[in-house]
Each structure stands twice: as C-alpha cells, then as structure tokens.
Scaffold this motif. Structure first.
Motif, PDB file in Angstrom:
ATOM      1  N   ARG A   1       1.024  -1.165   0.036  1.00  0.00           N
ATOM      2  CA  ARG A   1       0.035   0.018   0.066  1.00  0.00           C
ATOM      3  C   ARG A   1       0.645   1.298  -0.248  1.00  0.00           C
ATOM      4  N   SER A   2       1.937   1.159   0.688  1.00  0.00           N
ATOM      5  CA  SER A   2       2.815   2.509   0.690  1.00  0.00           C
ATOM      6  C   SER A   2       3.557   2.572  -0.498  1.00  0.00           C
ATOM      7  N   SER A   3       3.769   1.594  -1.295  1.00  0.00           N
ATOM      8  CA  SER A   3       4.495   1.902  -2.395  1.00  0.00           C
ATOM      9  C   SER A   3       3.498   2.326  -3.538  1.00  0.00           C
ATOM     10  N   LEU A   4       2.384   1.734  -3.559  1.00  0.00           N
ATOM     11  CA  LEU A   4       1.390   2.265  -4.408  1.00  0.00           C
ATOM     12  C   LEU A   4       1.095   3.513  -4.160  1.00  0.00           C
ATOM     13  N   LYS A   5       1.083   4.121  -3.036  1.00  0.00           N
ATOM     14  CA  LYS A   5       0.612   5.485  -2.599  1.00  0.00           C
ATOM     15  C   LYS A   5       1.828   6.440  -3.207  1.00  0.00           C
ATOM     16  N   ARG A   6       2.965   6.022  -2.902  1.00  0.00           N
ATOM     17  CA  ARG A   6       4.046   6.745  -3.601  1.00  0.00           C
ATOM     18  C   ARG A   6       3.832   7.232  -5.005  1.00  0.00           C
ATOM     19  N   LEU A   7       3.057   6.300  -5.778  1.00  0.00           N
ATOM     20  CA  LEU A   7       2.860   6.451  -7.202  1.00  0.00           C
ATOM     21  C   LEU A   7       1.381   7.064  -7.474  1.00  0.00           C
ATOM     22  N   GLY A   8       0.844   7.392  -6.584  1.00  0.00           N
ATOM     23  CA  GLY A   8      -0.651   7.993  -6.628  1.00  0.00           C
ATOM     24  C   GLY A   8      -1.550   7.103  -6.961  1.00  0.00           C
ATOM     25  N   LEU A   9      -1.462   5.755  -6.439  1.00  0.00           N
ATOM     26  CA  LEU A   9      -2.247   4.900  -7.053  1.00  0.00           C
ATOM     27  C   LEU A   9      -3.142   4.240  -5.874  1.00  0.00           C
ATOM     28  N   GLU A  10      -4.247   4.772  -5.564  1.00  0.00           N
ATOM     29  CA  GLU A  10      -5.092   4.702  -4.321  1.00  0.00           C
ATOM     30  C   GLU A  10      -6.043   3.392  -4.899  1.00  0.00           C
ATOM     31  N   ILE A  11      -5.463   2.234  -4.492  1.00  0.00           N
ATOM     32  CA  ILE A  11      -6.221   0.913  -4.526  1.00  0.00           C
ATOM     33  C   ILE A  11      -5.907  -0.094  -3.783  1.00  0.00           C
ATOM     34  N   SER A  12      -6.733  -0.985  -3.356  1.00  0.00           N
ATOM     35  CA  SER A  12      -6.629  -1.839  -2.214  1.00  0.00           C
ATOM     36  C   SER A  12      -5.554  -2.880  -2.496  1.00  0.00           C
TER      37      SER A  12
ATOM     38  N   SER B   1      -6.448  -1.944 -15.419  1.00  0.00           N
ATOM     39  CA  SER B   1      -6.136  -1.316 -16.850  1.00  0.00           C
ATOM     40  C   SER B   1      -4.672  -1.710 -17.096  1.00  0.00           C
ATOM     41  N   THR B   2      -3.999  -1.659 -18.352  1.00  0.00           N
ATOM     42  CA  THR B   2      -2.401  -1.607 -18.405  1.00  0.00           C
ATOM     43  C   THR B   2      -1.885  -0.869 -17.804  1.00  0.00           C
ATOM     44  N   GLY B   3      -2.331   0.531 -17.680  1.00  0.00           N
ATOM     45  CA  GLY B   3      -1.604   1.519 -16.946  1.00  0.00           C
ATOM     46  C   GLY B   3      -1.372   1.356 -15.559  1.00  0.00           C
ATOM     47  N   LYS B   4      -2.426   0.762 -14.768  1.00  0.00           N
ATOM     48  CA  LYS B   4      -2.426   0.480 -13.581  1.00  0.00           C
ATOM     49  C   LYS B   4      -1.445  -0.845 -13.341  1.00  0.00           C
ATOM     50  N   GLN B   5      -1.583  -1.821 -14.100  1.00  0.00           N
ATOM     51  CA  GLN B   5      -0.387  -2.837 -14.087  1.00  0.00           C
ATOM     52  C   GLN B   5       0.811  -2.472 -14.132  1.00  0.00           C
ATOM     53  N   GLN B   6       1.111  -1.395 -14.977  1.00  0.00           N
ATOM     54  CA  GLN B   6       2.424  -0.757 -15.088  1.00  0.00           C
ATOM     55  C   GLN B   6       2.831  -0.275 -14.059  1.00  0.00           C
ATOM     56  N   LEU B   7       1.938   0.598 -13.136  1.00  0.00           N
ATOM     57  CA  LEU B   7       2.646   1.171 -11.954  1.00  0.00           C
ATOM     58  C   LEU B   7       2.590   0.088 -10.878  1.00  0.00           C
TER      59      LEU B   7
ATOM     60  N   GLY C   1      -0.792   7.451 -18.760  1.00  0.00           N
ATOM     61  CA  GLY C   1      -1.233   8.819 -19.141  1.00  0.00           C
ATOM     62  C   GLY C   1      -0.442   9.900 -18.551  1.00  0.00           C
ATOM     63  N   GLY C   2      -0.889  11.121 -18.933  1.00  0.00           N
ATOM     64  CA  GLY C   2       0.220  12.105 -18.556  1.00  0.00           C
ATOM     65  C   GLY C   2       0.269  12.321 -17.224  1.00  0.00           C
ATOM     66  N   GLU C   3      -0.961  12.423 -16.311  1.00  0.00           N
ATOM     67  CA  GLU C   3      -0.716  12.535 -14.872  1.00  0.00           C
ATOM     68  C   GLU C   3      -0.077  11.268 -14.156  1.00  0.00           C
ATOM     69  N   GLU C   4      -0.222  10.264 -14.614  1.00  0.00           N
ATOM     70  CA  GLU C   4       0.662   9.084 -14.148  1.00  0.00           C
ATOM     71  C   GLU C   4       1.834   9.262 -14.454  1.00  0.00           C
ATOM     72  N   THR C   5       2.257   9.873 -15.815  1.00  0.00           N
ATOM     73  CA  THR C   5       3.679   9.802 -16.113  1.00  0.00           C
ATOM     74  C   THR C   5       4.449  10.880 -15.029  1.00  0.00           C
ATOM     75  N   GLN C   6       3.756  11.970 -14.728  1.00  0.00           N
ATOM     76  CA  GLN C   6       4.245  13.015 -13.868  1.00  0.00           C
ATOM     77  C   GLN C   6       4.582  12.671 -12.474  1.00  0.00           C
ATOM     78  N   LEU C   7       3.691  11.613 -12.032  1.00  0.00           N
ATOM     79  CA  LEU C   7       3.751  10.845 -10.687  1.00  0.00           C
ATOM     80  C   LEU C   7       5.108   9.968 -10.683  1.00  0.00           C
TER      81      LEU C   7
ATOM     82  N   ARG D   1      14.576  14.925 -22.432  1.00  0.00           N
ATOM     83  CA  ARG D   1      15.072  16.282 -21.877  1.00  0.00           C
ATOM     84  C   ARG D   1      14.504  16.689 -20.419  1.00  0.00           C
ATOM     85  N   GLN D   2      13.225  15.899 -20.021  1.00  0.00           N
ATOM     86  CA  GLN D   2      12.858  16.366 -18.760  1.00  0.00           C
ATOM     87  C   GLN D   2      13.035  15.161 -17.722  1.00  0.00           C
ATOM     88  N   ILE D   3      13.982  14.029 -18.030  1.00  0.00           N
ATOM     89  CA  ILE D   3      14.120  13.141 -16.772  1.00  0.00           C
ATOM     90  C   ILE D   3      15.601  12.668 -16.902  1.00  0.00           C
TER      91      ILE D   3
END
Length: 495
Positions: free
Chosen positions: A125-136, A145-151, A175-181, A207-209
C-alpha cells in the motif's frame, strides 16, 4: 558529470546467438543518483544489454563490476539480491494473485514460518501510494487497466530497495498525470542515490528526465551526450545513422477508381453511427480523432471483426458487408490490428508459422503443409518486408517494429485490395516507423486502398491524402491534404 565512482561498469560486453552477434563490445558506466537514457531503434541492443545487467541473459564476452567488485549474476534473483531491479516493457504480473502478492512474489515477508499478509499489504500500500495509485493491495490484478498494471510493476521495484533500477518503456501505458507521478518518484530515487537506466521511445520525455543520453545502433554504443537537453532531431539522427531531411516519404497520387465505399455504417453499441466515405485505388485515407471517438470500432466493423446494425460496405461497387474477419479477408480486405501482441501475431510460434497461417492456400497442397514450401514462402516475405529475424525464430523474440512487419508481411502476401492499419507505429521507434511509412507508400503505388488510423496527429497528417475526423462516434468532416493541419483536425475532433 559526477566524480564519484560508478555503481555499475560494463566493459566490452558482447552477446551472440549462434553466428548472429547482437552486442558489439559495449562500454557503459552508471553513477549513483543519475538517470541515463538508453536509446536506439528496436533491435539496437538496448533490451539485450539490460537483460544482461539484470541477470536474465548471460554475456558472450566482456566484464561487469558492481560497486567495485566483479559482477556476473546467474539469474534475475542474483541481480536483485545485489540491488539491481528491472521493470520490463512486457508486463509480468500474475493475474490470479492480489496486487500485494504480485509486488512481493518470490520474497514474501514471513512471521513465525508463515506469510505475514498484514506486513505485505501495508508495504505494498505504501509503495502504491508513492505512485499516486489509491487501490486496495488485496485486489486481484486481473481486470486492472494496463496503466495500473504498469504502476504495480513499478511499485514492485520500489520495494526492492534497489541501488540500480532499469526502466524499460515505463510510460508506454501511462497517461500524462501517471507519467508525472512516476517522474516525481524518479527524482526522489535520484536524491537517495539510486542509479537509473531509462529506456523509452518517447523522446520528448528525455529532456525532462535524463542526466545523460546513450545511443545504441546495431548492437553498438554509437554516441553519448553529457546532458539530457539534446534536440530530438540530433538524437534521432544518431539512432538511425543518417540525416533526417524528411520523416514522411512523398505521397503518390491516387487513381480515380473507387475501391472501397462505406455507406451510413452504424454500430449496434452506438460506438459509431452514420459513417460514410470512400477510398480510391492508391489512396491513403487517414482517420483521426480523440480517444473514444470510435475509430478502432469502425475499422474493426469494416473488416468483419465487430458487428454492424445498419449501412453497407461496397468493394469495387459490389456490396460485400462482411459478417466475420474471414469474409473480409476472402473479399480482399485485411486489418493490421491495434494490439499486435494479442491480435496480430502468435508470440510463441515461429515467424514462418505466423506468416503461413494467413497464407495456407499458397503453401498447402491437398490439405498438407510442406515445411520446405513454408520455409521458402516465409523467407521470401521476410526478405521482401525487411523483417530482422529468421523464419524459425519465435515472433515473441522480435522487437515491436519487427513484429509489426511480420503482421504486415502475412497479410500483404495475400495481395489485398484494402489494407486497414490501426495504430501502425504504436510502440515503434523512429527508424522502424520510417520503414513502415515506406511500406504504406509502396502499397499506394501498387494501387491498394489504404486506411490508416492513428492517434499521432503528425503521423496521420504526414501519410494521408485525405483525413476523416471523428468525434464521439460521429463523422465530423473529411479534409483534403491541402486543408488538413493540426488546427483544422483538432477543431473537428473536439466539435
């Protein structure tokens, strides 16, 4: 550039598969607290090099040192024990296990001889929260979703307390928000002294990362930049080994005869409605629109993969409206699908078998397939379409660009009248894109009617004679090449 000692050093790393050498004496240093972007076309050797560092593949020659000591991990577990973690481009989660179980699989926290589920779920839960993923964390991975699985894959790496992380296309499904997290988390890892190898086809992210950029081509390191602030054009030219005067080839002039006509096509699910257009021989007809516009559903219906509730489809003036993909294929219409790994190729079957499945009529005699005839047919397709691989190799061993070429090869060998390409260059590097564009133009020159669906606005503008724009299942306009630009397309896509 930091003066600290590197955490990882590679010297003269080579890898061969039989007579084929895929890595040619690569030297590379990774320092603590930096992000090194490892770039190159599909097949350049990036994944092979990363798999060697992470213990998945053994080098044929060369030496590695980790924290100043000799390093030769026999398997991924040995690399993880040293502090090296890798997040693969292909998701490796187990769908029938929970999120927490996936995060800690193979290294469950134990208490009194049993799995400490409370500790496991709290740490997950702590690791998921660091990535902005609020899920049990006790939820099953299946259905996410594929995006959530990637996180979740990334969260798994965060629990390793790794000193070096290898991220292979980490934002491909985000997505853009997930990428920024994710980028925020990478900055925290850098501050903690973690070194990161970052592989991506999204060059605008570099250039950003990135703190440094390393470019590979044909299994060799060809250029290194001491900053991530490098013009994309410069990086691309290093990747492909030539100057890019023009990304898109010249479009041939379509003929006057209409090959495909769609009249008032409507979906029973209302994904699209009352769609009408025509495509001439030798024309590249683009379809643009935002996510959810109904583009994929439309081309799947045209090629018989999805049902329709109204309208008709004509081929050379004759009604053909297919009720299944096989009817469309027999009529002369083929679809190169959006998801090539699930719908385009059979990953654990050979290149030759994948090509053969769509061309049994050409290689079978009296119901029997001759291995010799299959090999000859497949070898000719591999040569003609520039697939970097051999017929006996599994399709799953190929890069994304070469898998796409296999899909194209198997259908184009049938000499179709209509070719529909849904997101033809998704997940494919710049150099491979160029060869796909050349194939599209070759088809047009041969008089084939080509439909290209793309979320990449620059791409659909670059390859199309005309563009139909869709919005929320509706057809909002058809633009000639002369009037189509990013503004006019986006106005129609948002109307």
């Amino acid at each position: 550039m930091t003066t600290r000692s590197p955490i990882l050093s590679l010297r003269g790393i080579q890898k061969s598969y039989g007579p084929i050498r895929v890595l040619h004496g690569v030297d590379l240093d990774i320092y603590p607290g930096e992000v090194v972007a490892l770039l190159g076309e599909n097949g350049a050797g990036k994944s092979t090099l990363s798999n060697i560092v992470s213990g998945t593949v053994q080098p044929s020659a060369g030496e590695m040192t980790w924290l100043g000591a000799a390093y030769a991990p026999a398997n991924p577990r040995a690399a993880m024990d040293e502090g090296v973690g890798m997040i693969h481009q292909e998701l490796k989660l187990l769908p029938k296990l929970s999120i927490a179980e996936n995060v800690f699989v193979g290294r469950y926290p134990m208490k009194a001889g049993r799995v400490d589920r409370r500790a496991m779920e709290e740490r997950a839960r702590s690791s998921l929260k660091r990535l902005g993923l609020e899920i049990s964390p006790d939820r099953l991975v299946e259905g996410l979703s594929t995006g959530k699985q990637q996180l979740i894959e990334i969260a798994k790496a965060l629990t390793l307390n790794a000193r070096l992380l290898i991220l292979d296309e980490p934002t491909a499904a985000l997505g853009g928000e997930e990428t920024q997290l994710l980028f925020q988390q990478i900055e925290r890892l850098k501050a903690d002294g973690v070194g990161i190898i970052y592989i991506s086809h999204r060059l605008e992210e570099i250039r950003q990362i990135a703190d440094r950029v390393v470019v590979m081509r044909d299994g060799a390191k060809v250029q290194e930049f001491d900053s991530g602030d490098v013009p994309i054009r410069t990086i691309v030219e290093a990747m492909v080994g030539r100057s890019l005067e023009r990304m898109f080839p010249a479009l041939p002039t379509p003929r006057e005869e209409v090959t495909l006509e769609v009249r008032d096509l409507t979906s029973p699910t209302n994904a699209f409605r009352n769609i009408s257009f025509s495509v001439c021989k030798g024309e590249v007809f683009g379809i643009a629109g935002l996510m959810g516009a109904g583009r994929t559903e439309l081309v799947r219906a045209i090629t018989g993969a999805d049902p329709i509730s109204g309208g008709e489809i004509l081929l050379n003036g004759k009604a053909v409206t297919p009720r299944s993909p096989i009817e469309a294929i027999r009529a002369g219409m083929v679809l190169v699908p959006e998801d090539r790994k699930l719908q385009g190729v059979v990953l654990d079957h050979s290149i030759a078998e994948n090509i053969g499945y769509a061309n049994l009529g050409a290689i079978a005699r009296n119901g029997w397939v001759s291995s010799r005839r299959l090999k000859q047919f497949a070898d000719e397709c591999i040569r003609k379409f520039g697939v970097k691989g051999r017929g006996h190799q599994d399709a799953g061993e190929l890069s994304g660009g070469n898998q796409q070429k296999v899909v194209l090869a198997k259908w184009l060998a049938r000499k179709p009248q209509v070719v529909v390409l849904d997101e033809p260059t998704r997940g494919i590097d710049v150099g491979a894109r160029s060869s796909i564009y050349d194939l599209i133009m070759d088809l047009a020159r041969q008089g084939v009617a080509v439909i290209v669906v793309s979320s990449d606005l620059e791409e659909v503008l670059g390859v199309s004679n005309r563009i139909m724009v869709m919005a929320q299942g509706r057809q909002t306009g058809i633009l000639d090449r002369e009037e189509a630009n990013d503004v006019s397309v986006m106005e129609l896509a948002t109307s």
